[in-house]
Each structure stands twice: as C-alpha cells, then as structure tokens.
Design an enzyme around this catalytic site. Structure first.
Site, PDB file in Angstrom:
ATOM      1  N   ASP A  46      52.533  33.306  44.895  1.00  0.00           N
ATOM      2  CA  ASP A  46      51.313  32.570  45.263  1.00  0.00           C
ATOM      3  C   ASP A  46      50.086  33.247  44.652  1.00  0.00           C
ATOM      4  O   ASP A  46      49.229  32.602  44.047  1.00  0.00           O
ATOM      5  CB  ASP A  46      51.185  32.400  46.785  1.00  0.00           C
ATOM      6  CG  ASP A  46      51.546  33.644  47.578  1.00  0.00           C
ATOM      7  OD1 ASP A  46      51.978  34.649  46.964  1.00  0.00           O
ATOM      8  OD2 ASP A  46      51.390  33.636  48.816  1.00  0.00           O
ATOM      9  N   ASP A  88      58.745  26.178  37.893  1.00  0.00           N
ATOM     10  CA  ASP A  88      58.358  24.775  37.738  1.00  0.00           C
ATOM     11  C   ASP A  88      56.876  24.625  38.100  1.00  0.00           C
ATOM     12  O   ASP A  88      56.076  24.046  37.347  1.00  0.00           O
ATOM     13  CB  ASP A  88      59.249  23.936  38.674  1.00  0.00           C
ATOM     14  CG  ASP A  88      59.124  22.448  38.437  1.00  0.00           C
ATOM     15  OD1 ASP A  88      58.395  22.034  37.515  1.00  0.00           O
ATOM     16  OD2 ASP A  88      59.766  21.677  39.174  1.00  0.00           O
ATOM     17  N   ASP A 142      53.140  24.215  35.538  1.00  0.00           N
ATOM     18  CA  ASP A 142      52.125  23.150  35.637  1.00  0.00           C
ATOM     19  C   ASP A 142      50.743  23.756  35.924  1.00  0.00           C
ATOM     20  O   ASP A 142      49.731  23.300  35.393  1.00  0.00           O
ATOM     21  CB  ASP A 142      52.485  22.128  36.724  1.00  0.00           C
ATOM     22  CG  ASP A 142      53.531  21.100  36.257  1.00  0.00           C
ATOM     23  OD1 ASP A 142      54.379  21.453  35.416  1.00  0.00           O
ATOM     24  OD2 ASP A 142      53.494  19.946  36.730  1.00  0.00           O
ATOM     25  N   TYR A 193      67.003  24.335  43.355  1.00  0.00           N
ATOM     26  CA  TYR A 193      67.521  23.173  42.626  1.00  0.00           C
ATOM     27  C   TYR A 193      69.031  23.251  42.426  1.00  0.00           C
ATOM     28  O   TYR A 193      69.581  22.637  41.523  1.00  0.00           O
ATOM     29  CB  TYR A 193      66.810  23.025  41.270  1.00  0.00           C
ATOM     30  CG  TYR A 193      65.308  22.820  41.350  1.00  0.00           C
ATOM     31  CD1 TYR A 193      64.664  22.614  42.574  1.00  0.00           C
ATOM     32  CD2 TYR A 193      64.518  22.830  40.210  1.00  0.00           C
ATOM     33  CE1 TYR A 193      63.288  22.436  42.653  1.00  0.00           C
ATOM     34  CE2 TYR A 193      63.139  22.648  40.272  1.00  0.00           C
ATOM     35  CZ  TYR A 193      62.531  22.451  41.499  1.00  0.00           C
ATOM     36  OH  TYR A 193      61.176  22.272  41.566  1.00  0.00           O
ATOM     37  N   LYS A 220      58.809  36.125  45.827  1.00  0.00           N
ATOM     38  CA  LYS A 220      58.235  36.057  47.177  1.00  0.00           C
ATOM     39  C   LYS A 220      59.088  36.920  48.094  1.00  0.00           C
ATOM     40  O   LYS A 220      59.524  36.492  49.168  1.00  0.00           O
ATOM     41  CB  LYS A 220      58.198  34.578  47.611  1.00  0.00           C
ATOM     42  CG  LYS A 220      57.389  34.279  48.846  1.00  0.00           C
ATOM     43  CD  LYS A 220      55.897  34.329  48.648  1.00  0.00           C
ATOM     44  CE  LYS A 220      55.174  34.058  49.963  1.00  0.00           C
ATOM     45  NZ  LYS A 220      53.723  34.299  49.904  1.00  0.00           N
TER      46      LYS A 220
HETATM   47 MG    MG Z   1      57.652  20.266  36.469  1.00  0.00          MG
END
Ligand code: MG
Ligand code: NAI
Length: 324
Positions: free
Chosen positions: A195, A219, A223, A120, A164
């Site tokens: 992962d 991020d 979730d 980002y 990772k």
């Molecule tokens: Mg989000």
C-alpha cells in the site's frame, strides 16, 4: 507456410479495442520483419456469445505451437460461471512472469508480477451469504518469480520486494524467499508494504528500478504506475514462461472506446517490440521504441494523451518514422 526457421506468431485480438490496437501492432511488426508468419486465434467474449465457449483446448494447443503470442484483451462476460480467459492462458502456458516496463521521462521501472498464483489461483467458493477466494503462495512459485526478477535486476540497479507481510502470513513466505534469492544472486534489495509502495512509486518514481510482487498486487500496482507515463494506453507487458511467451498491452478491452478509432495503440505497439526482443531481435525492438518516441515528440497523440489523432493515424505515424 514458411520454412523451418520462420518465427510463427499467434495473433489474438480478443474483444473491444483489442481488435483495433492489435492490427496496428501487427502491421508494424510485419513491416519491420517481413519474414514473420502470423496466424489468428479467436478467443474471448465475442466467441463466447456466438459459440458458448470463450476459449477451447484447441486454441491453447494452437497458441502453444507459436513462437510467441501477440494478444489484445478480452471482455469478461457477466456470467458467474465464466472463468477468465487470460488467467487460464497464463496458467496453461505456464507464463509465470508478467513483466511490465513503466518507462518514460518520469520513470524507468520494471514491475515483475507473479502470474500464476496468489488470489488468481482460481480456488473459490461462492455461497449465498459468504464467498471465499484462496490466496496461494508457494515456495516454487515465489522462487521462480524471485529468480526471474533478480536476473533482470542484475543488469540494472536494484530490486524492491512489494508485499503485505505485516498482515498476511503468506506474504512472510513470499518476502523471505525473495530476500534469500536476492542475497544468493548478489542483487541489492529493499522491501516495502504494497500500500505504501503504491503511493511512494508516484511520489518518488526515480527511487524504483525492478519491483517484484505477487499476482494481484502487481496487477494493481501497474495500473497505478501507468499514471507516471501517460496512462494505460502506454504500458506494454510480456507474460513469460520457460516454453511460451505472450505479449499484450496492460490495459483491457475498454468497451466504451471500442469501434471508434480512438484507442491509443502505443501499449500494443510496444508489446510488439517486447515480443521481438524476446525472440532475440533487440535491434528492431529498439527501432520500434525509437519510432514511437519520435511520433510522440512530433506531437501526434491520441485523446487519452490530450491529442486528437486516431488509432490508425498513430500506427501510420509509427510506420512513417520507421521508414525514415
Ligand atoms: Mg489489470
Ligand atoms: P480497461 O483497461 O479496459 O480500461 C480502463 C480505462 O482506461 C478505459 O475506460 C479508458 O479510459 C482507458 N484506456 C485503457 N486502454 C486505453 C487505450 N489503449 N487508449 C485509450 N484509453 C485507454 O479496464 P476496464 O474498463 O476495467 O475493463 C474493461 C474490460 O476489459 C473488462 O471486461 C475487463 O475484465 C477486461 N480486462 C481484460 C484484460 C485482459 O484481457 N488482459 C485486462 C484488464 C481488463
């Protein structure tokens, strides 16, 4: 205007359900802390449609003048030239640590997401046949997020480093820095590929405490972890820097739920509690959290939790529990 020591809170509702959950959170903060002074800042898609600008330098200045920011969510417009409002704010206010507690019967985890770099960073090149997004990991960025996570983990149990490094060279740097900061701080740590971590956190949530990871991994992981505590409507977050701080639900503007009084305001209310705690008012933060738990235990729930209470009704429930 209040006196010199009156904390000033910038209230940024944003778009969609941000305009419903933030007023509820604000009302609760105002009830428990009548001394707080609130002022609105308008940013987001609605503003962009009206004026062509989603956020201006003056908005950033106004937010910098606040003691803390209470933020809802903004909708991303369908325009390739548009840059994310929240990503710009996190960068310009140097809100480098995104703290996301995932707390409930099944889990007591704090995800610490690096908030300013990684994928980002905003370094992108888009051509007709290929597009590139640069994933930047720096020593400075990794050290400060690792230190932040270690400070948090010191008062808790341990740290898990999510990365990772088996594929991404940049993550070897991130991992190595996190390990050396943990050793220096005397914080017990382990590491896991991101992962595998996304699945394991769901299968064995109690084995996790503080998790540190880079921007996009954090991020996604937050979730995923929301599943453990009833979904996105429940998760608050703090975006913390050395000078500024912004508190927001983890969820976005959920346009399809907007304007229906059905959004769950708990993530926003809990973000308000995090804001108070950050301002040093732990007592009232704990009171708000307790009131939320009481309301949930009483069976009052929004649709996402299987109930039929409205956004406003939930807010009234929490205000009622606080008054008792
Ligand atoms: Mg989000
Ligand atoms: P979202 O988090 O807004 O919604 C995903 C789904 O989660 C919703 O459809 C809904 O079923 C559920 N949900 C989320 N919050 C809820 C709540 N409080 N109560 C009940 N159900 C809830 O994510 P989505 O749909 O991917 O994005 C929608 C818009 O929000 C996009 O424009 C996106 O760019 C933006 N967004 C903004 C963020 C921010 O401002 N920090 C963060 C994430 C997304």
């Amino acid at each position: 205007m209040g006196g010199e020591n009156v904390p000033r809170i910038a209230v940024v509702e944003g778009d969609g359900i941000g305009q419903e959950v933030i007023p509820v959170a604000r009302e609760i903060l105002a009830a428990i802390r009548p001394d707080l002074e609130f002022f609105p800042v308008e940013v987001g898609y609605g503003r962009w449609e009206r004026t062509g600008e989603a956020i201006t330098s003056a908005d950033i200045r106004a937010m910098k003048g606040a003691d803390a920011i209470l933020f809802g969510a903004v909708t991303t417009p369908p325009d390739p030239n548009y840059r994310s409002v929240i990503v710009r704010m996190r960068k310009e206010l140097e809100l480098y640590a995104n703290v996301r507690p995932v707390k409930g019967n099944a889990a007591d985890i704090v995800i610490v997401r690096e908030n300013t770099e990684g994928l980002y960073s905003g370094i992108e090149e888009v051509g007709p046949d290929s597009a590139t997004t640069l994933r930047v990991i720096t020593r400075k960025g990794s050290e400060r997020i690792a230190r932040f996570a270690c400070t948090l983990a010191k008062g808790r149990r341990h740290l898990t480093i999510g990365h990772k490094a088996n594929v991404l060279k940049a993550d070897t740097l991130f991992r190595d820095i996190c390990i050396s900061v943990s050793k220096e701080a005397g914080v017990p740590y382990r590491e896991k590929f991101i992962d595998a971590l996304c699945l394991d956190v769901l299968q064995h949530p109690l084995e996790y405490d503080v998790i540190v990871t880079e921007n996009m991994f954090g991020d996604i992981l937050s979730d995923v972890a929301a599943f453990l505590v009833g979904g996105l409507g429940m998760l608050p977050s703090g975006n913390i820097g050395d000078r500024h701080s912004l508190f927001e639900p983890v969820h976005g503007s959920a346009p399809k739920h907007a304007g229906k009084n059905t959004a769950n305001p708990i993530a926003a209310i809990r973000s308000g509690a995090m804001l108070l705690e950050h301002l040093g008012d732990r007592e009232n933060a704990v009171r708000i959290e307790g009131a939320v738990d009481q309301v949930l235990a009483s069976g009052l729930k929004t649709r996402d939790l299987g109930g039929n209470a409205g956004t406003k009704e939930m807010g009234k429930g929490v205000l009622g529990a606080l008054a008792r």
